[in-house]
Design an enzyme around this catalytic site. Sequence first.
Site, PDB file in Angstrom:
ATOM      1  N   PHE A 173      -1.645  -1.458 -54.862  1.00  0.00           N
ATOM      2  CA  PHE A 173      -0.570  -1.722 -53.891  1.00  0.00           C
ATOM      3  C   PHE A 173      -1.109  -2.617 -52.799  1.00  0.00           C
ATOM      4  CE2 PHE A 173       1.144  -0.397 -49.689  1.00  0.00           C
ATOM      5  CZ  PHE A 173       2.405  -0.970 -49.814  1.00  0.00           C
ATOM      6  N   ILE A 188       0.493  -4.898 -49.170  1.00  0.00           N
ATOM      7  CA  ILE A 188       1.639  -5.190 -48.316  1.00  0.00           C
ATOM      8  C   ILE A 188       1.223  -6.223 -47.288  1.00  0.00           C
ATOM      9  CG2 ILE A 188       1.111  -3.299 -46.713  1.00  0.00           C
ATOM     10  CD1 ILE A 188       4.164  -2.839 -46.486  1.00  0.00           C
ATOM     11  N   ILE A 245       2.849  -7.847 -43.688  1.00  0.00           N
ATOM     12  CA  ILE A 245       3.898  -7.840 -42.665  1.00  0.00           C
ATOM     13  C   ILE A 245       3.535  -8.878 -41.619  1.00  0.00           C
ATOM     14  CG2 ILE A 245       5.092  -6.506 -40.886  1.00  0.00           C
ATOM     15  CD1 ILE A 245       5.734  -5.168 -43.363  1.00  0.00           C
ATOM     16  N   GLN A 304       5.974  -6.277 -37.139  1.00  0.00           N
ATOM     17  CA  GLN A 304       4.918  -5.310 -36.841  1.00  0.00           C
ATOM     18  C   GLN A 304       5.284  -4.382 -35.692  1.00  0.00           C
ATOM     19  OE1 GLN A 304       1.340  -7.618 -36.247  1.00  0.00           O
ATOM     20  NE2 GLN A 304       1.381  -8.413 -38.337  1.00  0.00           N
ATOM     21  N   GLY A 363       7.314   0.458 -37.492  1.00  0.00           N
ATOM     22  CA  GLY A 363       7.416   1.384 -38.614  1.00  0.00           C
ATOM     23  C   GLY A 363       7.978   0.782 -39.885  1.00  0.00           C
ATOM     24  N   ASN A 377      -8.929  -2.551 -39.588  1.00  0.00           N
ATOM     25  CA  ASN A 377      -7.479  -2.484 -39.631  1.00  0.00           C
ATOM     26  C   ASN A 377      -7.002  -1.020 -39.601  1.00  0.00           C
ATOM     27  OD1 ASN A 377      -4.790  -3.125 -39.856  1.00  0.00           O
ATOM     28  ND2 ASN A 377      -4.978  -4.203 -41.813  1.00  0.00           N
ATOM     29  N   PRO A 378      -7.309  -0.287 -38.509  1.00  0.00           N
ATOM     30  CA  PRO A 378      -6.927   1.124 -38.457  1.00  0.00           C
ATOM     31  C   PRO A 378      -5.415   1.339 -38.436  1.00  0.00           C
ATOM     32  CG  PRO A 378      -7.757   0.417 -36.328  1.00  0.00           C
ATOM     33  CD  PRO A 378      -8.025  -0.708 -37.288  1.00  0.00           C
ATOM     34  N   ALA A 422      -3.150  -0.256 -40.208  1.00  0.00           N
ATOM     35  CA  ALA A 422      -2.690  -0.210 -41.593  1.00  0.00           C
ATOM     36  C   ALA A 422      -3.120   1.097 -42.257  1.00  0.00           C
ATOM     37  CB  ALA A 422      -3.237  -1.401 -42.369  1.00  0.00           C
ATOM     38  N   TYR A 481      -0.744   3.901 -44.152  1.00  0.00           N
ATOM     39  CA  TYR A 481      -0.945   4.385 -45.523  1.00  0.00           C
ATOM     40  C   TYR A 481      -1.088   5.907 -45.550  1.00  0.00           C
ATOM     41  CZ  TYR A 481      -2.139  -0.557 -46.229  1.00  0.00           C
ATOM     42  OH  TYR A 481      -2.129  -1.922 -46.254  1.00  0.00           O
TER      43      TYR A 481
END
Length: 200
Positions: free
Chosen positions: A109, A111, A113, A118, A121, A151-152, A154, A158
């Site tokens: 997966f 993604i 954005i 951003q 949600g 990238n905390p 993201a 997840y």
Amino acid sequence: MFESADFSIKPTLTGAKVLLRPFIPEDLDAILAALRDPDVRRLTGSVHEESTEPVPEDPAEHERLRDWYATRETQPDRLDLAIADIATGRCVGEAVLNRWDPGNGSCNFRILIGPDGQGRGLGTEATRLIVGYGFEKLGLHRISLEVYAFNPRARRAYEKAGFRPEGVLRESLRYGDEWIDATVMSILSREWAEHHGHPA
């Protein structure tokens, strides 16, 4: 069992904030803007040096990406969907299930954005929608991803959708003078069946 997953169907998935749908030509400008954004490029590991300047427009890249997105609807082994912000109707990114492994019933997966989508949600909801489709309609067993240590935001999105960390790919990205780890995360069909993307 897993070999029967039908990726030829490109659905429209509706949430409260986002609509996941096949790409249309009008989406290309938003995708290009996201791909040229310095922060997006850093967080996705697309660059190795810091830059605050957007990537200049390149007509050849524009043509290549236009051709790429024009063929997403005909791919038999992956699912690429545009993420549209319901509030504006505009494309803000993409959600993708790729690297289909029919023998193991698994997919990767990813993604993307852009800045316009951003902090509201939209990414978490888009993740839940496409992951739910992967398990409930495609019959997948496992969906995995990698997220870089810098990238905390993201990673938290997840985790909110039910992904769990599995391990660390040590120093898998060179960024400037640093080596950045990536965390491998996954979610299994039985976990999805328990919480449907809303773990306790």
